[in-house]
Every structure is written in C-alpha cells, then in structure tokens.
Design an enzyme around this catalytic site. Structure first.
Site, PDB file in Angstrom:
ATOM      1  N   SER A  78       4.048  -1.869  10.220  1.00  0.00           N
ATOM      2  CA  SER A  78       5.500  -1.781  10.403  1.00  0.00           C
ATOM      3  C   SER A  78       6.253  -3.050   9.995  1.00  0.00           C
ATOM      4  O   SER A  78       7.180  -3.474  10.685  1.00  0.00           O
ATOM      5  CB  SER A  78       5.824  -1.395  11.852  1.00  0.00           C
ATOM      6  OG  SER A  78       5.346  -0.092  12.122  1.00  0.00           O
ATOM      7  N   HIS A 138      -9.546   0.926   5.398  1.00  0.00           N
ATOM      8  CA  HIS A 138      -8.229   1.181   5.991  1.00  0.00           C
ATOM      9  C   HIS A 138      -8.400   2.178   7.138  1.00  0.00           C
ATOM     10  O   HIS A 138      -9.177   3.134   7.028  1.00  0.00           O
ATOM     11  CB  HIS A 138      -7.256   1.722   4.941  1.00  0.00           C
ATOM     12  CG  HIS A 138      -5.837   1.691   5.428  1.00  0.00           C
ATOM     13  ND1 HIS A 138      -5.360   2.606   6.329  1.00  0.00           N
ATOM     14  CD2 HIS A 138      -4.816   0.830   5.176  1.00  0.00           C
ATOM     15  CE1 HIS A 138      -4.089   2.314   6.611  1.00  0.00           C
ATOM     16  NE2 HIS A 138      -3.735   1.236   5.927  1.00  0.00           N
ATOM     17  N   ASN A 159       0.849  -1.198   0.000  1.00  0.00           N
ATOM     18  CA  ASN A 159       0.000   0.000   0.000  1.00  0.00           C
ATOM     19  C   ASN A 159       0.885   1.248   0.000  1.00  0.00           C
ATOM     20  O   ASN A 159       1.516   1.559   1.004  1.00  0.00           O
ATOM     21  CB  ASN A 159      -0.907  -0.039   1.239  1.00  0.00           C
ATOM     22  CG  ASN A 159      -1.817   1.165   1.328  1.00  0.00           C
ATOM     23  OD1 ASN A 159      -1.887   1.977   0.404  1.00  0.00           O
ATOM     24  ND2 ASN A 159      -2.521   1.280   2.440  1.00  0.00           N
ATOM     25  N   TRP A 160       0.898   1.932  -1.118  1.00  0.00           N
ATOM     26  CA  TRP A 160       1.732   3.139  -1.237  1.00  0.00           C
ATOM     27  C   TRP A 160       1.112   4.353  -0.552  1.00  0.00           C
ATOM     28  O   TRP A 160       1.758   5.383  -0.423  1.00  0.00           O
ATOM     29  CB  TRP A 160       1.965   3.470  -2.717  1.00  0.00           C
ATOM     30  CG  TRP A 160       3.047   2.659  -3.350  1.00  0.00           C
ATOM     31  CD1 TRP A 160       3.678   1.555  -2.819  1.00  0.00           C
ATOM     32  CD2 TRP A 160       3.638   2.887  -4.633  1.00  0.00           C
ATOM     33  NE1 TRP A 160       4.615   1.085  -3.694  1.00  0.00           N
ATOM     34  CE2 TRP A 160       4.613   1.884  -4.817  1.00  0.00           C
ATOM     35  CE3 TRP A 160       3.433   3.811  -5.647  1.00  0.00           C
ATOM     36  CZ2 TRP A 160       5.387   1.797  -5.976  1.00  0.00           C
ATOM     37  CZ3 TRP A 160       4.201   3.737  -6.797  1.00  0.00           C
ATOM     38  CH2 TRP A 160       5.177   2.736  -6.954  1.00  0.00           C
ATOM     39  N   GLU A 217      -4.759  -5.002  10.800  1.00  0.00           N
ATOM     40  CA  GLU A 217      -3.747  -3.969  11.004  1.00  0.00           C
ATOM     41  C   GLU A 217      -4.045  -3.221  12.305  1.00  0.00           C
ATOM     42  O   GLU A 217      -4.874  -2.291  12.305  1.00  0.00           O
ATOM     43  CB  GLU A 217      -3.761  -2.961   9.845  1.00  0.00           C
ATOM     44  CG  GLU A 217      -3.461  -3.553   8.486  1.00  0.00           C
ATOM     45  CD  GLU A 217      -3.019  -2.465   7.496  1.00  0.00           C
ATOM     46  OE1 GLU A 217      -1.887  -2.560   7.022  1.00  0.00           O
ATOM     47  OE2 GLU A 217      -3.787  -1.539   7.240  1.00  0.00           O
TER      48      GLU A 217
END
Ligand code: 13P
Length: 254
Positions: free
Chosen positions: A212, A95, A6-7, A166
């Site tokens: 991370s 997200h 994911n940029w 996440e």
C-alpha cells in the site's frame, strides 16, 4: 534508490508504448537518478524490450515469475533463459500472491531463487507475515522464510540478491504497515543475513518495503535507516499515481 513496480495481472498491450514513453520522458525531464524497474505480466516483456530499446530508456524490466526448469515439457511456464533474451534483470520470487493462490512452498520458492541466481539474474525474494499480532511472532516467521533459502543454497545465498519485505495484510489493503515497525523488521532481516554471511558489511543487503505504498506515505518509509527502497503495486499502474512517488523518492533519497 531502487523503485520496483509490480503490475501483477494488470495492463493492456495498447497502453504499453504510451506508458513507457511518458514515464521515460518524465524521468529525463526531471533528471531522475533512481533506478526504476517495472514488472509487467510476462507476456508483455518482449514488446517492452523493443519499446525500451527504441526509446533508449534506462527503465529496467523485472519478471513477476520464472519456472524452476530451464526447458522441456513444462506447459505454460517461462524459463530464465527466455527472460534473459529480453534483457530482464530482476525476477520476483515468492510473492505472497503466488504462495497463496499458486501454492508455492518455501521449497519451490528457494528452487526459483536458485535458478535465477545460477543464470546471472537477480532474485527479489518476497517475504512477509500474514498476521498482524506481534513482532516476536513475525520475527520467527520471517527467519524461517530466510532459512529456507539458506538451507537450499548455502550461506552465500543472498549475495547479489534483493529482499522485499511485504507484510501480506498490507498488500492492496490501503493500510500500510507502521514505518517504525518495518524499519525494525528490516534491521532484523539485515542483521540475520549478515550474521550468517560475513560478506555483508554494515548490513548492506538491499531490503525494499512493499504494501500500500502511495505518494502520501512513501516518505515515511524511505526516510527510515534500514528501508532501502520500495516495491509498489497498485500505485504503479498509472503515471499519475506513480510519478509523484518517484519525485518524492528522488527528493529525499539517501
Ligand atoms: P500494493 O502496493 O498494491 O499494496 O501491492 C504491493 C505488492 O504486492 C507489490 O509486490
């Protein structure tokens, strides 16, 4: 194994070709079998679609977002129809950065999840708690996020979809979650969904971990029984940080 990148709001038009050609060449050179998907800012999808076609690459495109509408007077949005035109396969929904900065509620997230599925693409539902206190509290929080999808779409909701766990505090902080803890949460997610929909045998719904990830910690995650793959943020922005992760995954893939 699926490697999702994911940029977020990063990248530049003039680095796209170099990045994708280099990544593709390395994947060929090292005979990478994992599926790699990159999620650039939406504005770059059309250029990347052309580049990937030109170099006959197997790299998959993911969208970072989609609108809840198909078309019409919705200024600034992108439709799932448009994503399909550029061969996008996956769409990230829910997200935490969209939930926090763009105030996306569970209701909006489940509508996005629904429209993606109805139109034949695969949603990647991001879930995760923002506190670090306790497993029991996280359990309730995560079950509620999953339930909002079940309530909207019904018990078959998670067929042909992916979940990305996440924990919000681990995103971009440089402090990843404890892999044993993540493994337990993944088991919880899988068994919860399997209990509701007996289509899933042996917990075979795909659950990725994100937060991370780097070359120094990725093995600790992918070696766990219930962690099926990863979702990389910051470390996916440069080949020199991304490709070592891919190589480790390739070596130790289940
Ligand atoms: P980082 O890898 O930068 O922590 O980001 C994770 C993430 O949010 C991917 O969607």
């Amino acid at each position: 194994m699926l490697i999702l990148c994911n940029w977020k709001l990063n990248g530049k038009k003039n680095i796209l070709k170099k990045f994708f050609v280099e990544l593709n060449n390395l994947c060929i050179k090292f005979k990478i079998k994992s599926n790699i998907s990159i999620s650039p800012p939406i504005i770059y999808l059309s250029k990347l679609y052309e580049i990937l076609k030109d170099i006959k690459s197997k790299i998959i495109l993911t969208s970072q977002n989609v609108d809840v509408h198909i078309q019409g007077a919705f200024t600034g949005e992108t439709s799932v129809y448009m994503l399909k035109e550029f061969n996008v396969k996956y769409v990230i929904v829910g997200h935490s950065e969209r939930r926090i900065h763009h105030f996306e509620s569970d209701e909006i997230v489940s509508s996005k999840f629904d429209i993606v599925k109805k139109n034949g693409l695969i949603p990647i539902l991001c879930i995760g708690e923002h506190f670090q206190e306790s497993f029991d509290k996280s359990k309730i929080f995560i079950k509620n996020q999953i339930d909002s999808i079940f309530i909207k779409i019904g018990k078959k909701a998670f067929r042909n979809s992916i979940i990305a766990y996440e924990p919000v505090w681990a995103i971009g902080s440089g402090i990843s979650a404890d892999p044993n803890y993540v493994n337990d949460i993944h088991f919880l997610i899988k068994s919860y969904i399997c209990k509701k929909d007996n289509f899933f045998k042996n917990n075979n719904i795909v659950v990725q971990y994100g937060g991370s990830i780097s070359k120094n910690n990725v093995y600790n995650f992918i070696s766990k029984k219930y962690i099926d793959g990863i979702l990389i943020g910051g470390a996916s922005l440069e080949i020199k940080t991304l490709f070592p992760i891919i190589k480790i995954i390739e070596k130790f893939s289940k």
